[in-house]
Design a protein around this motif. Structure first.
Motif, mmCIF file in Angstrom:
data_model
loop_
_atom_site.group_PDB
_atom_site.id
_atom_site.type_symbol
_atom_site.label_atom_id
_atom_site.label_comp_id
_atom_site.label_asym_id
_atom_site.label_seq_id
_atom_site.Cartn_x
_atom_site.Cartn_y
_atom_site.Cartn_z
ATOM 1 N N ALA A 28 -3.087 -9.098 1.441
ATOM 2 C CA ALA A 28 -3.299 -8.418 0.165
ATOM 3 C C ALA A 28 -1.995 -7.761 -0.252
ATOM 4 O O ALA A 28 -1.154 -7.443 0.578
ATOM 5 C CB ALA A 28 -4.397 -7.372 0.304
ATOM 6 N N GLU A 29 -1.818 -7.574 -1.546
ATOM 7 C CA GLU A 29 -0.635 -6.899 -2.045
ATOM 8 C C GLU A 29 -1.035 -5.825 -3.040
ATOM 9 O O GLU A 29 -1.973 -5.994 -3.811
ATOM 10 C CB GLU A 29 0.301 -7.878 -2.757
ATOM 11 N N PRO A 90 3.012 -5.755 0.558
ATOM 12 C CA PRO A 90 1.998 -6.557 1.254
ATOM 13 C C PRO A 90 1.251 -5.757 2.329
ATOM 14 O O PRO A 90 1.817 -4.868 2.951
ATOM 15 C CB PRO A 90 2.832 -7.665 1.909
ATOM 16 N N TYR A 91 -0.027 -6.087 2.507
ATOM 17 C CA TYR A 91 -0.854 -5.492 3.561
ATOM 18 C C TYR A 91 -1.565 -6.613 4.306
ATOM 19 O O TYR A 91 -2.052 -7.550 3.688
ATOM 20 C CB TYR A 91 -1.912 -4.545 2.973
ATOM 21 N N ALA A 92 -1.660 -6.489 5.642
ATOM 22 C CA ALA A 92 -2.285 -7.526 6.454
ATOM 23 C C ALA A 92 -3.565 -7.053 7.119
ATOM 24 O O ALA A 92 -4.218 -7.824 7.810
ATOM 25 C CB ALA A 92 -1.304 -8.013 7.525
ATOM 26 N N LYS A 93 -3.931 -5.791 6.932
ATOM 27 C CA LYS A 93 -5.163 -5.303 7.545
ATOM 28 C C LYS A 93 -5.796 -4.227 6.679
ATOM 29 O O LYS A 93 -5.145 -3.608 5.839
ATOM 30 C CB LYS A 93 -4.911 -4.785 8.957
ATOM 31 N N VAL A 94 -7.082 -4.017 6.912
ATOM 32 C CA VAL A 94 -7.862 -3.033 6.181
ATOM 33 C C VAL A 94 -7.339 -1.637 6.495
ATOM 34 O O VAL A 94 -6.943 -1.352 7.625
ATOM 35 C CB VAL A 94 -9.358 -3.158 6.577
ATOM 36 N N GLY A 95 -7.333 -0.761 5.487
ATOM 37 C CA GLY A 95 -6.912 0.618 5.701
ATOM 38 C C GLY A 95 -6.587 1.297 4.387
ATOM 39 O O GLY A 95 -6.620 0.677 3.323
ATOM 40 N N THR A 96 -6.264 2.573 4.476
ATOM 41 C CA THR A 96 -5.898 3.363 3.306
ATOM 42 C C THR A 96 -4.457 3.806 3.464
ATOM 43 O O THR A 96 -4.044 4.241 4.540
ATOM 44 C CB THR A 96 -6.831 4.577 3.155
ATOM 45 N N ILE A 122 -0.388 8.119 -5.145
ATOM 46 C CA ILE A 122 -0.981 6.787 -5.201
ATOM 47 C C ILE A 122 -1.774 6.579 -3.920
ATOM 48 O O ILE A 122 -1.242 6.758 -2.822
ATOM 49 C CB ILE A 122 0.088 5.678 -5.315
ATOM 50 N N LYS A 123 -3.020 6.204 -4.078
ATOM 51 C CA LYS A 123 -3.882 5.899 -2.933
ATOM 52 C C LYS A 123 -4.230 4.420 -3.029
ATOM 53 O O LYS A 123 -4.775 3.962 -4.035
ATOM 54 C CB LYS A 123 -5.155 6.745 -2.986
ATOM 55 N N VAL A 124 -3.896 3.669 -1.980
ATOM 56 C CA VAL A 124 -4.182 2.238 -1.936
ATOM 57 C C VAL A 124 -5.203 2.003 -0.835
ATOM 58 O O VAL A 124 -4.952 2.340 0.321
ATOM 59 C CB VAL A 124 -2.911 1.399 -1.660
ATOM 60 N N GLU A 125 -6.335 1.453 -1.207
ATOM 61 C CA GLU A 125 -7.384 1.123 -0.244
ATOM 62 C C GLU A 125 -7.452 -0.394 -0.104
ATOM 63 O O GLU A 125 -7.727 -1.093 -1.073
ATOM 64 C CB GLU A 125 -8.726 1.680 -0.697
ATOM 65 N N VAL A 126 -7.162 -0.862 1.108
ATOM 66 C CA VAL A 126 -7.209 -2.294 1.397
ATOM 67 C C VAL A 126 -8.569 -2.591 2.013
ATOM 68 O O VAL A 126 -8.941 -1.995 3.030
ATOM 69 C CB VAL A 126 -6.069 -2.713 2.349
ATOM 70 N N THR A 135 -8.298 -7.258 -0.395
ATOM 71 C CA THR A 135 -7.981 -6.772 -1.736
ATOM 72 C C THR A 135 -7.425 -5.359 -1.616
ATOM 73 O O THR A 135 -7.950 -4.553 -0.852
ATOM 74 C CB THR A 135 -9.243 -6.739 -2.637
ATOM 75 N N ALA A 136 -6.366 -5.096 -2.379
ATOM 76 C CA ALA A 136 -5.763 -3.762 -2.410
ATOM 77 C C ALA A 136 -6.111 -3.106 -3.745
ATOM 78 O O ALA A 136 -5.675 -3.558 -4.796
ATOM 79 C CB ALA A 136 -4.248 -3.858 -2.236
ATOM 80 N N ASN A 137 -6.938 -2.055 -3.687
ATOM 81 C CA ASN A 137 -7.300 -1.285 -4.881
ATOM 82 C C ASN A 137 -6.519 0.010 -4.868
ATOM 83 O O ASN A 137 -6.332 0.620 -3.820
ATOM 84 C CB ASN A 137 -8.802 -0.974 -4.879
ATOM 85 N N TYR A 138 -6.083 0.459 -6.032
ATOM 86 C CA TYR A 138 -5.278 1.668 -6.066
ATOM 87 C C TYR A 138 -5.715 2.604 -7.176
ATOM 88 O O TYR A 138 -6.313 2.189 -8.160
ATOM 89 C CB TYR A 138 -3.798 1.332 -6.226
ATOM 90 N N THR A 139 -5.401 3.877 -6.976
ATOM 91 C CA THR A 139 -5.605 4.892 -8.003
ATOM 92 C C THR A 139 -4.369 5.776 -8.051
ATOM 93 O O THR A 139 -3.694 5.978 -7.040
ATOM 94 C CB THR A 139 -6.837 5.789 -7.716
#
Length: 176
Positions: A28-29, A90-96, A122-126, A135-139
C-alpha cells in the motif's frame, strides 16, 4: 531523503517476502490525492521569480511530537502558488503511522515575508483488505480539527521606513 526506521523495516520486510513469495500482494502507498495536497498561499504581493518555500514531512509517534534532532523523511520545495505533493510512502504491513508537515522558517520574517506557523498532523492507517492487498487511509488535522487540505499562508508586508525632513529659509533682497 532519509527514511524513517519504521518505513525502512516495512520496505525490507516487503523485499524479503517478495523473494520467498513472488506472487505477494502489492504494498500500500500513502499517496496524496486531489483532496490531500499541500496548498501554498502568498498574500500581500504577487509571486516573483526566485520565490521558494520548503515543506518538511516528519515521522512521529502517536503524540505527534518530534524527537530531538529529528530530520525530515521528505522535503518538497515549491516555487509557484497552488498545490504540491510529497512522494508516495510505501507500506508492507498493517498498522498506524503518524507524521507532521510544516514549513521551514515557520514564524520567521525574511525579506518582508512572514512564514506560516501552521503544523499539520497526518495519521495513516494501513488496513488489510483480505484480498491480498493493503489500503492506506489518511486524515489531516490542525489544532484538533480535521481538514481536507493543509494550507500554509505566508504574508508579505514591506518594512516601514522613516525619514527626517529639514529645511532652511533664505530671503533675498532684505534682512529678516
Amino acid at each position: 531523503h532519509a527514511i524513517a526506521d519504521g518505513l525502512k523495516d516495512d520496505v525490507e520486510l516487503y523485499c524479503y517476502m517478495s523473494k520467498i513469495n513472488p506472487g505477494m500482494s502489492k504494498i500500500a502507498e500513502f499517496k496524496q490525492g486531489d483532496e490531500g495536497e499541500v496548498e501554498k498561499v502568498l498574500n500581500g504581493r504577487e509571486w516573483k521569480d526566485g520565490d521558494a518555500f520548503t515543506f518538511e514531512l516528519y515521522a512521529t509517534g502517536e503524540d505527534y511530537k518530534l524527537a530531538a534532532g529529528a530530520t525530515p523523511i521528505q522535503t518538497v520545495t515549491v516555487n509557484d502558488k497552488g498545490v504540491h505533493k510529497f512522494n508516495a510512502i510505501p507500506y508492507a504491513k498493517v498498522g498506524t503511522h503518524y507524521y507532521i508537515v510544516k514549513e521551514t522558517h515557520a514564524g520567521e520574517t525574511i525579506n518582508g515575508i512572514t512564514y506560516s506557523t501552521n503544523e499539520y498532523q497526518i495519521k495513516v492507517e494501513v488496513i488489510d483488505n483480505f484480498d491480498g492487498t493493503l489500503t492506506a487511509n489518511y486524515t489531516y488535522e490542525n489544532n484538533g480539527k480535521t481538514v481536507s487540505r493543509p494550507s500554509f499562508e505566508n504574508t508579505y508586508k514591506a518594512d516601514s521606513v522613516s525619514t527626517s525632513l529639514s529645511g532652511s529659509k533664505v530671503l533675498n533682497g532684505r534682512d529678516m
